[in-house]
Design a protein around this motif. Structure first.
Motif, PDB file in Angstrom:
ATOM      1  N   ASN A  41      41.158  40.383  46.328  1.00 57.04           N
ATOM      2  CA  ASN A  41      40.704  41.376  45.497  1.00 57.04           C
ATOM      3  C   ASN A  41      39.185  41.319  45.902  1.00 57.04           C
ATOM      4  O   ASN A  41      38.661  40.737  45.227  1.00 57.04           O
ATOM      5  CB  ASN A  41      40.971  41.227  44.267  1.00 57.04           C
ATOM      6  CG  ASN A  41      40.440  42.244  43.222  1.00 57.04           C
ATOM      7  OD1 ASN A  41      39.923  43.333  43.568  1.00 57.04           O
ATOM      8  ND2 ASN A  41      40.365  41.751  41.886  1.00 57.04           N
ATOM      9  N   CYS A  44      36.256  41.437  42.707  1.00 59.21           N
ATOM     10  CA  CYS A  44      36.099  40.211  41.934  1.00 59.21           C
ATOM     11  C   CYS A  44      36.272  38.944  42.711  1.00 59.21           C
ATOM     12  O   CYS A  44      35.613  37.886  42.220  1.00 59.21           O
ATOM     13  CB  CYS A  44      37.395  39.993  41.115  1.00 59.21           C
ATOM     14  SG  CYS A  44      37.395  38.924  39.659  1.00 59.21           S
ATOM     15  N   ASP A  46      39.020  37.527  44.014  1.00 61.12           N
ATOM     16  CA  ASP A  46      40.128  36.872  43.960  1.00 61.12           C
ATOM     17  C   ASP A  46      40.960  36.677  45.252  1.00 61.12           C
ATOM     18  O   ASP A  46      41.193  37.793  45.943  1.00 61.12           O
ATOM     19  CB  ASP A  46      41.214  37.547  42.898  1.00 61.12           C
ATOM     20  CG  ASP A  46      40.494  37.759  41.702  1.00 61.12           C
ATOM     21  OD1 ASP A  46      39.672  36.885  41.300  1.00 61.12           O
ATOM     22  OD2 ASP A  46      40.372  38.721  41.206  1.00 61.12           O
ATOM     23  N   CYS A  69      39.816  34.684  39.283  1.00 68.38           N
ATOM     24  CA  CYS A  69      39.224  34.880  37.951  1.00 68.38           C
ATOM     25  C   CYS A  69      40.460  34.247  37.233  1.00 68.38           C
ATOM     26  O   CYS A  69      41.883  34.048  37.774  1.00 68.38           O
ATOM     27  CB  CYS A  69      38.813  36.025  37.314  1.00 68.38           C
ATOM     28  SG  CYS A  69      39.951  37.122  37.691  1.00 68.38           S
ATOM     29  N   SER A  72      43.501  36.837  37.452  1.00 73.35           N
ATOM     30  CA  SER A  72      44.376  36.821  38.632  1.00 73.35           C
ATOM     31  C   SER A  72      45.245  35.618  38.631  1.00 73.35           C
ATOM     32  O   SER A  72      46.494  35.659  39.091  1.00 73.35           O
ATOM     33  CB  SER A  72      43.617  36.899  39.749  1.00 73.35           C
ATOM     34  OG  SER A  72      42.800  35.888  39.993  1.00 73.35           O
ATOM     35  N   ARG A 129      39.562  44.850  35.736  1.00 75.66           N
ATOM     36  CA  ARG A 129      40.305  43.685  35.766  1.00 75.66           C
ATOM     37  C   ARG A 129      41.922  43.977  35.990  1.00 75.66           C
ATOM     38  O   ARG A 129      42.483  43.075  36.388  1.00 75.66           O
ATOM     39  CB  ARG A 129      40.345  43.022  34.429  1.00 75.66           C
ATOM     40  CG  ARG A 129      38.649  42.699  34.037  1.00 75.66           C
ATOM     41  CD  ARG A 129      37.918  42.159  35.065  1.00 75.66           C
ATOM     42  NE  ARG A 129      38.222  41.012  35.585  1.00 75.66           N
ATOM     43  CZ  ARG A 129      38.086  39.692  34.636  1.00 75.66           C
ATOM     44  NH1 ARG A 129      37.471  39.698  33.656  1.00 75.66           N
ATOM     45  NH2 ARG A 129      38.346  38.598  35.251  1.00 75.66           N
ATOM     46  N   CYS A 132      42.690  42.648  39.257  1.00 78.92           N
ATOM     47  CA  CYS A 132      42.850  41.251  39.123  1.00 78.92           C
ATOM     48  C   CYS A 132      44.281  40.964  38.779  1.00 78.92           C
ATOM     49  O   CYS A 132      45.069  39.986  39.352  1.00 78.92           O
ATOM     50  CB  CYS A 132      41.965  40.630  38.285  1.00 78.92           C
ATOM     51  SG  CYS A 132      40.055  40.936  38.506  1.00 78.92           S
TER      52      CYS A 132
HETATM   53 ZN    ZN Z   1      39.654  38.842  38.980  1.00 74.40          ZN
END
Ligand code: ZN
Length: 149
Positions: A41, A44, A46, A69, A72, A129, A132
């Protein structure tokens, strides 16, 4: 029927989410595996790897590794916990219901029992988000497609 107090819900959900983040279930890739899929991702940063092993049309083992994060990683842990031991049809159904909850904004009450996954409902308020939370699920979906050849 009265709606549960939103603040209490949020507090409970936050605790569930942090618990999965700090104590991830099914952490580590399974060997041997029938499918392994990487998800990324970029919004972010991830990263997640999902691996799974099938037996008689069921997920005999599932595991994940990753960095990212809390949303995730918690989502990956919750997902692995929920899908472990389920049939492929049940797993596909759960993917659709989770997508309904997060992406389509459907009411958890109409989607059926989803266990700890309902703790991610609050993520819907933060559009960035959602990606995520969905990351491990899109990787899982891609992995399942490979299994079916
Ligand atoms: Zn994330």
């Amino acid at each position: 029927m009265s709606a549960p107090d939103a603040a209490v819900d949020d507090e409970l959900f936050r605790e569930i989410l942090l618990d999965h983040y700090r104590h991830p279930r099914h952490h580590g890739l399974v060997t041997p595996s029938d499918a392994k899929e990487h998800g990324h991702n970029p919004l972010c940063g991830d990263e997640v790897d999902i691996s799974l092993r099938l037996r008689d049309g069921r997920l005999e083992a599932v595991g994940f590794e990753g960095q990212g994060c809390s949303i995730s990683m918690a989502s990956a842990s919750m997902m692995a916990e929920e899908i472990d031991g389920k049939s492929l049809a049940e797993v596909r159904d759960l993917i659709q219901r989770f997508r309904g909850l997060l992406v389509e904004g459907r009411d958890p009450g109409e989607l059926g029992e989803m266990g700890d996954l309902e703790a991610l409902t609050g993520v819907r308020r933060y559009v960035a988000r959602i990606k995520c939370a969905m990351l491990p699920w899109t990787a899982l979906e891609a992995g399942l497609e490979k299994v079916n050849g």
